[in-house]
Design a protein around this motif. Structure first.
Motif, PDB file in Angstrom:
ATOM      1  N   ILE A  59       0.806  -1.226   0.000  1.00 25.49           N
ATOM      2  CA  ILE A  59       0.000   0.000   0.000  1.00 25.49           C
ATOM      3  C   ILE A  59       0.838   1.275   0.000  1.00 25.49           C
ATOM      4  O   ILE A  59       0.296   2.365   0.106  1.00 25.49           O
ATOM      5  CB  ILE A  59      -0.989   0.033   1.202  1.00 25.49           C
ATOM      6  CG1 ILE A  59      -0.233   0.068   2.530  1.00 25.49           C
ATOM      7  CG2 ILE A  59      -1.960  -1.129   1.155  1.00 25.49           C
ATOM      8  CD1 ILE A  59      -1.094   0.534   3.669  1.00 25.49           C
ATOM      9  N   VAL A  63      -0.406   5.653   0.325  1.00 24.08           N
ATOM     10  CA  VAL A  63      -0.390   6.303   1.638  1.00 24.08           C
ATOM     11  C   VAL A  63       0.391   7.614   1.568  1.00 24.08           C
ATOM     12  O   VAL A  63       1.598   7.604   1.333  1.00 24.08           O
ATOM     13  CB  VAL A  63       0.248   5.378   2.700  1.00 24.08           C
ATOM     14  CG1 VAL A  63       0.200   6.032   4.070  1.00 24.08           C
ATOM     15  CG2 VAL A  63      -0.487   4.054   2.742  1.00 24.08           C
ATOM     16  N   PRO A  64      -0.282   8.750   1.751  1.00 21.61           N
ATOM     17  CA  PRO A  64       0.448  10.015   1.782  1.00 21.61           C
ATOM     18  C   PRO A  64       1.332  10.084   3.024  1.00 21.61           C
ATOM     19  O   PRO A  64       0.982   9.507   4.061  1.00 21.61           O
ATOM     20  CB  PRO A  64      -0.656  11.078   1.845  1.00 21.61           C
ATOM     21  CG  PRO A  64      -1.932  10.364   2.054  1.00 21.61           C
ATOM     22  CD  PRO A  64      -1.713   8.899   2.005  1.00 21.61           C
ATOM     23  N   VAL A  67      -0.006  10.677   6.760  1.00 26.39           N
ATOM     24  CA  VAL A  67      -0.658   9.693   7.634  1.00 26.39           C
ATOM     25  C   VAL A  67       0.108   8.369   7.636  1.00 26.39           C
ATOM     26  O   VAL A  67      -0.429   7.315   7.956  1.00 26.39           O
ATOM     27  CB  VAL A  67      -2.129   9.437   7.218  1.00 26.39           C
ATOM     28  CG1 VAL A  67      -2.977  10.637   7.529  1.00 26.39           C
ATOM     29  CG2 VAL A  67      -2.234   9.055   5.766  1.00 26.39           C
ATOM     30  N   THR A  71      -0.983   4.932   9.879  1.00 28.26           N
ATOM     31  CA  THR A  71      -1.379   3.790   9.062  1.00 28.26           C
ATOM     32  C   THR A  71      -0.551   2.557   9.416  1.00 28.26           C
ATOM     33  O   THR A  71      -1.084   1.459   9.611  1.00 28.26           O
ATOM     34  CB  THR A  71      -1.182   4.130   7.568  1.00 28.26           C
ATOM     35  OG1 THR A  71      -1.760   5.389   7.319  1.00 28.26           O
ATOM     36  CG2 THR A  71      -1.802   3.083   6.687  1.00 28.26           C
ATOM     37  N   VAL A  74      -1.561   1.094  12.782  1.00 35.64           N
ATOM     38  CA  VAL A  74      -2.820   0.335  12.729  1.00 35.64           C
ATOM     39  C   VAL A  74      -2.573  -1.048  12.124  1.00 35.64           C
ATOM     40  O   VAL A  74      -3.041  -2.066  12.651  1.00 35.64           O
ATOM     41  CB  VAL A  74      -3.902   1.102  11.927  1.00 35.64           C
ATOM     42  CG1 VAL A  74      -5.100   0.205  11.645  1.00 35.64           C
ATOM     43  CG2 VAL A  74      -4.333   2.336  12.676  1.00 35.64           C
ATOM     44  N   THR A  78      -2.908  -4.548  14.228  1.00 34.50           N
ATOM     45  CA  THR A  78      -3.842  -5.595  13.800  1.00 34.50           C
ATOM     46  C   THR A  78      -3.161  -6.956  13.794  1.00 34.50           C
ATOM     47  O   THR A  78      -3.687  -7.926  14.354  1.00 34.50           O
ATOM     48  CB  THR A  78      -4.373  -5.280  12.389  1.00 34.50           C
ATOM     49  OG1 THR A  78      -4.883  -3.963  12.382  1.00 34.50           O
ATOM     50  CG2 THR A  78      -5.444  -6.267  11.982  1.00 34.50           C
ATOM     51  N   THR A  81      -2.401  -8.179  17.337  1.00 30.69           N
ATOM     52  CA  THR A  81      -3.584  -8.669  18.051  1.00 30.69           C
ATOM     53  C   THR A  81      -3.988 -10.046  17.543  1.00 30.69           C
ATOM     54  O   THR A  81      -4.358 -10.927  18.325  1.00 30.69           O
ATOM     55  CB  THR A  81      -4.752  -7.670  17.895  1.00 30.69           C
ATOM     56  OG1 THR A  81      -4.258  -6.376  18.162  1.00 30.69           O
ATOM     57  CG2 THR A  81      -5.870  -7.987  18.845  1.00 30.69           C
ATOM     58  N   ILE A  82      -3.892 -10.229  16.224  1.00 25.91           N
ATOM     59  CA  ILE A  82      -4.193 -11.555  15.668  1.00 25.91           C
ATOM     60  C   ILE A  82      -3.255 -12.596  16.283  1.00 25.91           C
ATOM     61  O   ILE A  82      -3.684 -13.662  16.726  1.00 25.91           O
ATOM     62  CB  ILE A  82      -4.061 -11.539  14.124  1.00 25.91           C
ATOM     63  CG1 ILE A  82      -5.175 -10.685  13.510  1.00 25.91           C
ATOM     64  CG2 ILE A  82      -4.074 -12.958  13.548  1.00 25.91           C
ATOM     65  CD1 ILE A  82      -5.070 -10.482  12.017  1.00 25.91           C
TER      66      ILE A  82
END
Lengths: 204, 186
Positions: A59, A63-64, A67, A71, A74, A78, A81-82
């Motif tokens: 990605i 993605v600028p 941010v 990004t 996050v 994720t 946590t998985i």
């Protein structure tokens, strides 16, 4: 192909996260009390590192830079946590002994560092090789530290409740200091000094 | 014209982050729904193991669902004690404990931490035997940290975790005992 292989090998040697970049020392110091922990932690870190490096690399064009960090965080959170939930479900005893250090992979600077410094600038293939190399580099380092600490601190070598060997004399009177946090600092300090002296792992 | 383009440009990062967060939430909801029952099951297994450890002579235990109390019985069917799940709010999150009391409904049989997320080296010492063994044989009504006139030594540097354990144990167990007595359970 040569470049991919070089990236991979660099992760273990020239830019070894623990011994050269001195990144992510907190989990290395904390969970390197036994080989079981070392293997479990390496598996968790490798999974998160590979998954987040690949995702970030895919990605990166959308993605600028404004941010970028939120990004990446996050995405990393994720995957962590998985990993944490799966470990609690399928490997409860390992999850118990790694404790808080699995959720803390989110703030492990190795992962964000590689996303920022490598995956956001390179192709998916290279990012995968980098993640694999850095992950293994971390694994090798934590494995060496754990091996020394467990050997001197308990006097016996065991892997998943399967005793490999006992050191005569030492297993009755183990040097418990090596299992304690102070032992981790000592072992890492001596290893760093040794690698520098030998020139095996010369930084860039 | 230019104004409109700028507007879209500024809006794009917001949209992107929202999309990524939505995607990651979806992924986590799926993973959570798969792992939650397994995690619950593991927790229960640990709980039962610790319960058996605490009450060595346990032959049978009856679980009162609505009170969440375990009545532990020996081979002859006599009550040897009661066990409760106690959840305290510690420094890093919930502290999930198993507390057993004797059949006199006052003396603590034992305390065992099942899960916690306290700081390693400080609050995480609530799992150490010396801390948990302090509770054995104490009267639940007089349970307090030594700074508050009781005889439970707190962990140095981890007052929040220590008092979370003591307060939650005292409060929950006393409340459950009162409920048990009002229901006339043996």
């Amino acid at each position: 192909m040569g470049r991919v292989l070089e990236t991979f090998i660099n992760g273990i040697t020239k830019s070894n996260p623990t011994f050269i970049l001195l990144l992510g020392l907190c989990p290395t110091l904390a969970v390197s009390t036994s080989l079981d922990n070392a293997i479990g932690m390496t598996a968790a870190v490798m999974f998160v590192l590979i998954a987040s490096n690949i995702t970030v690399s895919i990605i990166k064009k959308f993605v600028p830079s404004m941010v970028r960090i939120p990004t990446f965080i996050v995405i990393i959170a994720t995957f962590v946590t998985i990993t944490d939930l799966s470990m609690q479900a399928y490997l409860p005893s390992l999850s118990q002994s790694l404790g808080i250090f699995v959720p803390l992979i989110v703030v492990n600077c190795i992962i964000l560092g590689r996303a920022e410094a490598f995956a956001s600038k390179n192709s998916v293939k290279d990012s995968f090789a980098d993640a694999l190399g850095i992950g293994l580099g971390f694994g090798v380092a934590i494995f060496i530290v754990s091996f020394i600490r467990q050997l001197l601190g308990t006097g016996e070598m065991s892997l998943f409740s399967w005793v490999l060997f006992k050191v005569p004399g030492l297993s009755d009177n183990p040097m418990a200091i090596f299992i304690l946090p102070m032992g981790a600092f000592l072992v890492i300090a001596f290893l760093l000094a040794m690698f520098r002296y030998m020139g095996v792992m010369e930084g860039e | 014209m230019t104004e409109k383009r700028n507007g879209a440009k500024e809006f794009y990062p917001v949209l992107l982050v929202t999309m990524i967060v939505t995607l990651s939430m979806t992924a986590l909801i799926i993973v959570n729904s798969i792992t939650l029952p397994l995690i619950e099951e593991n927790r229960k297994a640990v709980f039962n193991e610790k319960l058996a450890e605490m009450f060595g002579e346990m032959d049978d235990s009856e679980h009162l669902e609505e009170l969440d109390v375990y009545i532990v019985k020996d081979g002859a069917g006599d009550v040897v004690g009661y066990a409760f799940t106690v959840i305290g709010s510690g420094y890093g999150g919930d502290i999930d404990m198993l507390v057993g009391i004797e059949s006199d409904m006052a003396t603590i049989r034992g305390l065992s931490v099942i899960t916690h997320s306290e700081t390693p080296g400080l609050g995480a010492k609530i799992t150490e035997p010396w801390f948990q063994e302090q509770f054995q044989g104490k009267d639940i009504n007089a349970l307090a940290l030594s700074v508050n006139g009781g005889d439970i030594d707190a962990i140095s540097g981890a007052t929040i975790s220590s008092s979370a354990v003591v307060d939650a144990v005292k409060e929950t167990v006393l409340a459950k005992i009162a409920e048990l007595q009002s229901e006339g359970v043996p």
